[in-house]
Write an enzyme that holds these catalytic residues in place. Structure first.
Site, PDB file in Angstrom:
ATOM      1  N   LYS A  65       1.001  -1.247   0.017  1.00 15.83           N
ATOM      2  CA  LYS A  65       0.120  -0.002  -0.104  1.00 15.83           C
ATOM      3  C   LYS A  65       0.810   1.175   0.012  1.00 15.83           C
ATOM      4  O   LYS A  65       0.494   2.400  -0.670  1.00 15.83           O
ATOM      5  CB  LYS A  65      -0.781   0.053   1.276  1.00 15.83           C
ATOM      6  CG  LYS A  65      -2.036  -1.026   1.262  1.00 15.83           C
ATOM      7  CD  LYS A  65      -3.026  -0.900   2.276  1.00 15.83           C
ATOM      8  CE  LYS A  65      -4.128  -1.945   2.019  1.00 15.83           C
ATOM      9  NZ  LYS A  65      -5.267  -1.675   2.996  1.00 15.83           N
ATOM     10  N   ASP A 101     -10.100   2.565   2.398  1.00 16.12           N
ATOM     11  CA  ASP A 101     -10.335   1.840   3.586  1.00 16.12           C
ATOM     12  C   ASP A 101     -11.268   2.869   4.737  1.00 16.12           C
ATOM     13  O   ASP A 101     -12.168   2.265   5.553  1.00 16.12           O
ATOM     14  CB  ASP A 101      -9.040   1.655   4.299  1.00 16.12           C
ATOM     15  CG  ASP A 101      -8.294   0.494   3.605  1.00 16.12           C
ATOM     16  OD1 ASP A 101      -8.932  -0.374   3.214  1.00 16.12           O
ATOM     17  OD2 ASP A 101      -7.119   0.359   3.716  1.00 16.12           O
TER      18      ASP A 101
END
Ligand code: ATR
Length: 283
Positions: A65, A101
């Site tokens: 990420k 997220d």
């Protein structure tokens, strides 16, 4: 054929294909969503050339990420703030990275705890357990929603302090043993640690006791294996409002699907049932 990916290492456990294949089928889209394993050494090349491999975009998961954020031409405001990307897509020939997220986290609570952002709850503040990558996205989302106090409790205090320094006001950092009445007045507790996760060494444990917390506290665990973690079990036993982490996984997938396939999909009870069946959960 329109194709999207999820890439990470290891990637075999990812449940994202189940979600996106369900939506592709629901919307009658002739497309596919595949697991694409990338080792650290291969990731940079893959993320810059996925279009040549016939992909419209995809999801990026651990451990890539942060590398995605550093290696993509353009990132949206959320990914920039977090320094982490979990979704990539292409606009006008430019690869763009975003981070959904926090969106998944808030949408899950909007669905299952509609009052979680009431004025009085924002004032009482939030208690976040853990200080890893997941905690970052959640603290950012809580700040965006206007929480006036965010206490970050972590086993390793310096990591919590690092996040407090990154996010500034309204955050504070604390060790578990220093949690006092002021923190126990929080309107929401979010567990972002792996304590209570099936298969971990602490699978039967909770990160902290809920003794002394307000009876109207919302307890959210982002772990969804098992669906009802020991922490959520304790919350239910005490009559507190428990919100499981499966909805976060489902909702974080929505913006990516829309970017790649042009339709905003819905998180439905049917989709949740598909995932629950795969997880071997009956509830
Ligand atoms: P992620 O990016 O998924 O959030 P991570 O960066 O490994 O994962 O963070 C995991 C979090 O769980 C950390 O806050 C970690 O605490 P430390 O910073 O002290 O390592 C927390 N954690 C993991 N095992 C734990 C345990 N047994 N007790 C308390 N906290 C634990």
């Amino acid at each position: 054929m329109a194709r999207a990916f999820v890439t990470g290492w290891p990637i075999g456990h990812s449940r994202s294909p189940l979600i996106h294949k369900h939506w592709l089928e629901m919307h009658g889209i002739e497309g596919d969503y595949l697991r694409h394993p990338s080792k650290v050494a291969d990731f940079e090349t893959f993320i810059q050339s996925f279009q040549q491999e016939g992909f419209l975009g995809g999801n990026v998961t651990l451990p890539h990420k942060e590398a995605a954020c550093a290696n993509i031409e353009k990132t949206d405001a959320t990914a920039k703030r977090l320094g982490a990307v979990n979704t990539v897509w292409v606009e006008n020939d430019t690869i763009i990275g975003g981070n959904t997220d926090g969106y998944g986290f808030t949408a899950n609570l909007d669905e299952f705890a509609a009052n979680w952002c009431d004025e009085s709850r924002l004032k009482r503040g939030a208690l976040v357990l853990g200080a890893g990558g997941a905690a970052r996205a959640i603290i950012d989302a809580l700040m965006q929603r206007g929480f006036q106090k965010i206490t970050i409790a972590n086993r390793t205090l310096p990591r919590a302090i690092e996040l407090r320094e990154m996010f500034g006001k309204p955050c504070c950092a604390i060790a578990y043993q220093d949690i006092k009445d002021a923190e126990r007045n929080a309107s929401i507790i979010v567990n972002t640690t792996s304590v209570g996760m099936a298969g971990s060494e602490q699978e039967n444990e909770t990160p902290l006791s809920l003794n002394g917390f307000a009876s109207d506290v919302i307890v959210n665990d982002i772990v969804y294996t098992p669906l009802i973690t020991p922490l959520l079990h304790e919350a239910k036993t005490r009559g507190m409002h428990a919100v499981d982490g499966l909805g976060m996984l489902l909702h974080q997938a929505v913006p990516g699907f829309e970017k790649w396939f042009g339709v905003r999909p819905e998180v439905t009870p049917e989709l949740r049932a598909v995932l629950l069946a795969d997880l071997g959960e009956t509830s």
